[in-house]
Motif scaffolding. Sequence first.
Motif, mmCIF file in Angstrom:
data_model
loop_
_atom_site.group_PDB
_atom_site.id
_atom_site.type_symbol
_atom_site.label_atom_id
_atom_site.label_comp_id
_atom_site.label_asym_id
_atom_site.label_seq_id
_atom_site.Cartn_x
_atom_site.Cartn_y
_atom_site.Cartn_z
ATOM 1 N N PHE A 131 75.189 21.543 82.000
ATOM 2 C CA PHE A 131 76.314 22.445 82.276
ATOM 3 C C PHE A 131 76.384 23.554 81.231
ATOM 4 O O PHE A 131 76.552 24.739 81.558
ATOM 5 C CB PHE A 131 77.616 21.646 82.304
ATOM 6 N N VAL A 132 76.230 23.185 79.955
ATOM 7 C CA VAL A 132 76.278 24.163 78.862
ATOM 8 C C VAL A 132 75.158 25.189 79.008
ATOM 9 O O VAL A 132 75.382 26.399 78.869
ATOM 10 C CB VAL A 132 76.177 23.445 77.502
ATOM 11 N N LEU A 133 73.964 24.732 79.310
ATOM 12 C CA LEU A 133 72.828 25.639 79.461
ATOM 13 C C LEU A 133 73.032 26.601 80.633
ATOM 14 O O LEU A 133 72.678 27.788 80.548
ATOM 15 C CB LEU A 133 71.537 24.837 79.650
ATOM 16 N N ILE A 134 73.606 26.097 81.726
ATOM 17 C CA ILE A 134 73.856 26.957 82.897
ATOM 18 C C ILE A 134 74.899 28.012 82.559
ATOM 19 O O ILE A 134 74.745 29.195 82.902
ATOM 20 C CB ILE A 134 74.308 26.104 84.094
ATOM 21 N N VAL A 135 75.972 27.608 81.868
ATOM 22 C CA VAL A 135 77.025 28.554 81.492
ATOM 23 C C VAL A 135 76.462 29.628 80.566
ATOM 24 O O VAL A 135 76.759 30.827 80.724
ATOM 25 C CB VAL A 135 78.204 27.819 80.810
ATOM 26 N N ILE A 136 75.631 29.223 79.601
ATOM 27 C CA ILE A 136 75.018 30.190 78.683
ATOM 28 C C ILE A 136 74.139 31.175 79.450
ATOM 29 O O ILE A 136 74.180 32.389 79.206
ATOM 30 C CB ILE A 136 74.189 29.451 77.612
ATOM 31 N N ALA A 137 73.363 30.661 80.387
ATOM 32 C CA ALA A 137 72.470 31.518 81.174
ATOM 33 C C ALA A 137 73.276 32.532 81.988
ATOM 34 O O ALA A 137 72.925 33.720 82.048
ATOM 35 C CB ALA A 137 71.597 30.666 82.092
ATOM 36 N N VAL A 138 74.360 32.070 82.611
ATOM 37 C CA VAL A 138 75.206 32.967 83.411
ATOM 38 C C VAL A 138 75.851 34.027 82.528
ATOM 39 O O VAL A 138 75.886 35.218 82.873
ATOM 40 C CB VAL A 138 76.288 32.155 84.159
ATOM 41 N N ALA A 139 76.360 33.604 81.356
ATOM 42 C CA ALA A 139 77.013 34.538 80.445
ATOM 43 C C ALA A 139 76.034 35.595 79.938
ATOM 44 O O ALA A 139 76.366 36.784 79.856
ATOM 45 C CB ALA A 139 77.630 33.770 79.273
ATOM 46 N N GLU A 140 74.814 35.161 79.611
ATOM 47 C CA GLU A 140 73.808 36.106 79.140
ATOM 48 C C GLU A 140 73.367 37.048 80.254
ATOM 49 O O GLU A 140 73.048 38.217 80.008
ATOM 50 C CB GLU A 140 72.590 35.350 78.590
ATOM 51 N N PHE A 141 73.347 36.541 81.490
ATOM 52 C CA PHE A 141 72.997 37.387 82.632
ATOM 53 C C PHE A 141 74.048 38.477 82.837
ATOM 54 O O PHE A 141 73.719 39.634 83.139
ATOM 55 C CB PHE A 141 72.878 36.535 83.893
ATOM 56 N N ILE A 142 75.318 38.121 82.637
ATOM 57 C CA ILE A 142 76.397 39.116 82.750
ATOM 58 C C ILE A 142 76.244 40.160 81.654
ATOM 59 O O ILE A 142 76.449 41.359 81.883
ATOM 60 C CB ILE A 142 77.770 38.427 82.660
ATOM 61 N N VAL A 189 82.428 35.725 75.266
ATOM 62 C CA VAL A 189 83.732 35.758 75.924
ATOM 63 C C VAL A 189 83.631 35.232 77.349
ATOM 64 O O VAL A 189 84.471 34.435 77.803
ATOM 65 C CB VAL A 189 84.300 37.192 75.919
ATOM 66 N N PHE A 190 82.595 35.651 78.062
ATOM 67 C CA PHE A 190 82.422 35.187 79.444
ATOM 68 C C PHE A 190 82.146 33.688 79.493
ATOM 69 O O PHE A 190 82.601 32.993 80.403
ATOM 70 C CB PHE A 190 81.297 35.969 80.119
ATOM 71 N N ALA A 191 81.408 33.190 78.506
ATOM 72 C CA ALA A 191 81.139 31.753 78.454
ATOM 73 C C ALA A 191 82.440 30.972 78.280
ATOM 74 O O ALA A 191 82.661 29.938 78.934
ATOM 75 C CB ALA A 191 80.179 31.435 77.308
ATOM 76 N N ILE A 192 83.322 31.471 77.411
ATOM 77 C CA ILE A 192 84.614 30.815 77.194
ATOM 78 C C ILE A 192 85.473 30.869 78.451
ATOM 79 O O ILE A 192 86.080 29.874 78.861
ATOM 80 C CB ILE A 192 85.360 31.475 76.014
ATOM 81 N N LEU A 193 85.510 32.042 79.090
ATOM 82 C CA LEU A 193 86.313 32.199 80.297
ATOM 83 C C LEU A 193 85.818 31.287 81.429
ATOM 84 O O LEU A 193 86.611 30.666 82.144
ATOM 85 C CB LEU A 193 86.299 33.661 80.753
ATOM 86 N N ILE A 194 84.502 31.204 81.578
ATOM 87 C CA ILE A 194 83.927 30.352 82.635
ATOM 88 C C ILE A 194 84.297 28.899 82.413
ATOM 89 O O ILE A 194 84.746 28.204 83.342
ATOM 90 C CB ILE A 194 82.391 30.516 82.682
ATOM 91 N N THR A 195 84.133 28.417 81.183
ATOM 92 C CA THR A 195 84.440 27.014 80.905
ATOM 93 C C THR A 195 85.934 26.734 80.996
ATOM 94 O O THR A 195 86.339 25.636 81.385
ATOM 95 C CB THR A 195 83.926 26.611 79.510
ATOM 96 N N MET A 196 86.759 27.718 80.655
ATOM 97 C CA MET A 196 88.210 27.548 80.791
ATOM 98 C C MET A 196 88.604 27.433 82.254
ATOM 99 O O MET A 196 89.387 26.548 82.637
ATOM 100 C CB MET A 196 88.945 28.734 80.143
ATOM 101 N N VAL A 197 88.084 28.324 83.081
ATOM 102 C CA VAL A 197 88.432 28.325 84.502
ATOM 103 C C VAL A 197 87.950 27.050 85.190
ATOM 104 O O VAL A 197 88.695 26.403 85.942
ATOM 105 C CB VAL A 197 87.839 29.568 85.208
ATOM 106 N N LEU A 198 86.705 26.668 84.904
ATOM 107 C CA LEU A 198 86.150 25.468 85.535
ATOM 108 C C LEU A 198 86.821 24.189 85.034
ATOM 109 O O LEU A 198 86.721 23.136 85.668
ATOM 110 C CB LEU A 198 84.649 25.381 85.288
#
Length: 265
Positions: A13-24, A42-51
């Motif tokens: 999960f952490v690796l996927i979130v990092i990949a998505v955040a870096e893609f953004i 910031v996007f990584a934090i927001l994604i994990t907060m929302v999920l």
Amino acid sequence: MKLKLQYLYLLAFVLIVIAVAEFIGIQSIQVGSVKISLLPLVFAILITMVLGLSIFRKGLMKKIYSKENVGFSSKYLIFIMLPLMARYGADVAPRLEEILKVGWVFIIQEIGNLGTIVLGLPIAILLGLRREAIGATLGLGREGELAYISEKYTLDSDEGRGVLSLYIIGTLFGTLFFSILAPVMVAAGFSIEALAMSSGVGSASMMTGSSSALIAHSPEMTETINGYAAASQLLTSFLGTYTMVFLAVPLQRFMYKLMVRGEKK
């Protein structure tokens, strides 16, 4: 085996979130004359907060956000921060001579850590907090304050709940706040060097968010920003404990007694 499988879910999960955040990547928002750079962090934090909201915590997400995983992540967070601390040292070395010339400024800025008491304690008391305010306003609620409160009062006390609440809030929103505040202060006319110094508040994630936002604004000053921010962070981590014990704690006790009279201890 089941517990180990949960850790694998967490890692994936952490690796996927990092990949998505870096893609953004770095995204900029123009608010009037202020340009706010939103970093992948910031996007990584927001994604994990929302999920992490209850409406999404179902099925696999419920396993990822399990109490075991949350406890595991909190317990071993320090090991993730150790390489970052080593990086701070490497950033300080090339700018050491320049940093020593303004060394007294770094020391004086430690007095700013008392602002959580001078400003935060009266507001906490007005909001109705009592013993919880002691834990919540002793500092930024990072590891130093958490350790002190847990040793003196235990985390099951009112003071412990106060510092834990601030620790969680700082973890969730601190980096996001500093990432936005830094470019706003640049637009207000503050110098990059001063803002880089003030990035080292005792939180690795907050410092990274602030300094990264400054670098996004002024990439030509990357070495200076990293050097000043890292030196400030290291000094805060070192002197912060002494500032807390010898200045913050006595000041807080004095102010608390003045504002809360007749309380049973």
